[in-house]
Scaffold this active site. Structure first.
Site, PDB file in Angstrom:
ATOM      1  CD  GLU A  76      -3.066  -0.860   2.235  1.00  0.00           C
ATOM      2  OE1 GLU A  76      -2.795  -0.130   3.211  1.00  0.00           O
ATOM      3  OE2 GLU A  76      -4.147  -1.453   2.124  1.00  0.00           O
ATOM      4  CG  ASP A 113      -6.958  -4.813  -2.902  1.00  0.00           C
ATOM      5  OD1 ASP A 113      -7.291  -6.006  -2.897  1.00  0.00           O
ATOM      6  OD2 ASP A 113      -6.716  -4.179  -1.856  1.00  0.00           O
ATOM      7  CG  LEU A 129     -15.503   8.408   5.917  1.00  0.00           C
ATOM      8  CD1 LEU A 129     -16.043   7.185   5.188  1.00  0.00           C
ATOM      9  CD2 LEU A 129     -15.963   9.683   5.232  1.00  0.00           C
TER      10      LEU A 129
END
Length: 578
Positions: free
Chosen positions: A287, A439, A373
């Site tokens: 990542e 992904d 979030l």
């Protein structure tokens, strides 16, 4: 005679004393006048306590360190702006004085300390009229990005957002002493209709304005004035806590700020120009921190606004992670490398070992910080398995890889059999193809809005791994379903034109990130790949339209989902690519 002399001397001394006292009195009166002129009483607007003022005053300003106190108030161009009307009103004209340019020193490794020598990066912080991410490199223009965001296609009038279409509400009752982090709650937790508050209040910290601006249709509005202060928070505010995020396959940290804001940190794992090994399976890929940042910018350029804001930052591994973490498992993984770099590796499924440690240079670590979030206890999210999920097996193929008519089955399956869910997923497919992300096994939506809402484009760290090759299988949903939003197609055609070329606009947009001063977020090879892949997407749509005409004659109603009512007015501004 002697008596007369003493009397005369006494008279002179008294006169001098009186004169001195008079002078001091005059200076005192003048100084009080000047003091009063500079310390006028605050206006009623400033003293009014709204539902979240206590939270902001006690935890956003007073608890911040002195070198960040200047960010407690919103820059001039973010005040008195209602984010719910930004789209419908088009570009907001602002005077030159509202394009505030200030200089700040971002202290590498000592962000919250005032004393001692520091290694500093000098950056220009610009609060622009287009709500840029807040960092504008010296001598760099943003003409193409500005022109793109000024285009009529990006400023189409939209209906006002109804109260039920906002993700969050704030409880209207409670005194300042009752204020807490739970003052703002999800819509389902409010039992009355008396909530009345200002979503664009400049008393709210940037992260809270971001949360309160989430609607049924998008995470933030076009030209959102909150983007600049939010970027400043993510890239410069003091970090008070760092713990490893649970779940996921690779190392991620949750970073907390003094104003209760939180962000997800993904550390630098490899150099920007380094391509993913071709023998490595997609589910074992690294990542990348720059992929998270670039994905946010690309999502915004495409007009989606479905990825939370992500900003680059240089983090001190010692003072901003090791010394402040309360995560004992994480703390045990720190060590010093043979060349005296401070490293750590955490605990996760992939790449959490001394062989794959994350290391500073010697303490400074590049990372992405993405805005979190609202907590799921306040805004529940639902996870959906993508119909085109890969098998995640080294030997087996997924159903869609073996059945060319697989989309016919998907179209009959809820929630893809009605509404916009199918074209929402194809929007996400186009984003993933442009950045080479294989992904995308799941996606999420806010449960409050049911099936009639946008898809969250989260976890993009495995994007931008290869620039030399494209992965056509990512486009399979578009190829099989032959369905696309008209607005999406118009955006893509616009970005294929020389004056709005996707690579140029992305280069401009990414140049506003703080890490641009270290190195460009995407190499020129990755930017060129965006243009190449955009042509592939447009060619795929053209083949779908030709297939439709060959089967049913004229018309492309089955290919184009018409979400633009007055598109004929816009189409003259968007000439299709050759």
């Amino acid at each position: 005679m002697r008596w007369y002399t003493r009397r005369r001397s006494r008279t002179v001394c008294l006169s001098l004393v009186v004169a001195s006292l008079s002078l001091h009195l005059l200076l005192t009166v003048l100084s009080r006048s000047v003091y009063q002129n500079h310390c006028d009483a605050p206006s009623p607007r400033q003293t009014h306590l709204n539902t979240l003022r206590a939270l902001v005053d006690t935890n956003y300003t007073s608890r911040m360190s002195d070198n960040h106190a200047s960010y407690a108030k919103t820059p001039p161009d973010t005040r008195k702006v209602n984010s719910s009307h930004m789209d419908s009103n088009g570009p907001q004209k602002m005077s030159e004085k509202d394009a505030v340019t200030t200089k700040m020193a971002v202290k590498v490794g000592h962000g919250h300390k005032e004393e001692g020598p520091v290694d500093s990066l000098t950056m220009t912080v610009r609060v622009g009229k287009f709500g840029s991410m807040g960092i504008k490199p010296m001598g760099s223009g943003m003409s193409k990005l500005e022109a793109l965001f000024s285009h009529p296609l990006y400023n189409m009038p939209t209906p006002p957002i109804h109260e039920d279409d906002w993700l969050l509400k704030v409880k209207p009752k409670g005194t300042a002493g009752e204020m807490s982090t739970q003052m703002w709650v999800s819509d389902s937790d409010i039992g009355d209709d008396s909530a009345h508050w200002n979503r664009s209040s400049d008393s709210h910290p940037p992260w809270l304005r971001f949360h309160l601006g989430i609607s049924r249709w998008q995470l933030y509005p076009h030209l959102d004035p909150n983007m600049a202060p939010l970027a400043q928070q993510l890239s410069t505010h003091r970090i008070v806590s760092a713990v490893q995020k649970s779940g996921g396959t690779q190392l991620k940290l949750v970073m907390s700020f003094p104003n209760y804001g939180q962000a997800i940190l993904k550390p630098m794992k490899q150099e920007r120009d380094e391509e993913t090994n071709f023998n490595l399976y997609y589910f074992s890929d690294f990542e990348r921190h720059n992929a998270e940042i670039a994905a946010f910018h690309l999502d915004r350029v495409l007009g989606y606004r479905r990825i939370p804001p992500a900003v680059g930052r240089l983090v001190d591994v010692v003072t901003e992670i090791k010394d402040i973490t309360t995560d004992h498992k994480l703390a045990r993984t720190f060590f010093t490398s043979p060349v005296n770099n401070v490293c750590f590796y955490g605990q996760c499924s992939y790449y959490c070992s001394t062989e794959h440690a994350v290391c500073g240079r010697p303490q400074n670590l590049e990372a992405s910080l993405a805005m979190m979030l609202p907590d799921t206890s306040l805004a529940t999210r639902r996870s959906w398995r993508s119909p085109w999920k890969r098998s995640y097996s080294r030997s087996k193929l997924a159903v869609w890889e073996k059945d060319p008519d697989y989309c016919d089955t998907v179209k009959k399956t809820p929630p893809y059999n009605k509404g916009t869910r199918l074209v929402d997923l194809i929007d996400m497919t186009i984003l993933d193809f442009l950045m080479g992300n294989m992904d995308r096994h799941h996606y999420e939506t806010f449960e409050k809005f049911g099936n009639n809402t946008f898809l969250l484009h989260l976890d993009n760290g495995r994007a931008f791994g290869r620039h030399s090759t494209d992965e056509p299988s990512i486009l399979t949903p578009l190829e099989q379903c032959c369905r696309i939003r008209r607005s999406t197609l118009l955006h893509l055609r616009l970005l294929s034109l020389p004056q709005y070329r996707l690579s140029d606009v992305m280069r401009d947009s990414l140049s506003h990130d703080p890490l641009f001063s270290v190195a460009p977020l995407l190499s020129e090879l990755h930017l060129s790949a965006l243009d190449r892949r955009l042509v592939t997407v447009l060619q795929t749509v053209s083949r779908c339209q030709e297939r439709q005409r060959s089967r049913h004659g004229e018309g492309d109603d089955d290919v184009i989902y018409d979400d633009v009512t007055d598109y004929k007015t816009l189409v003259k501004h968007v000439t299709p690519a050759g």
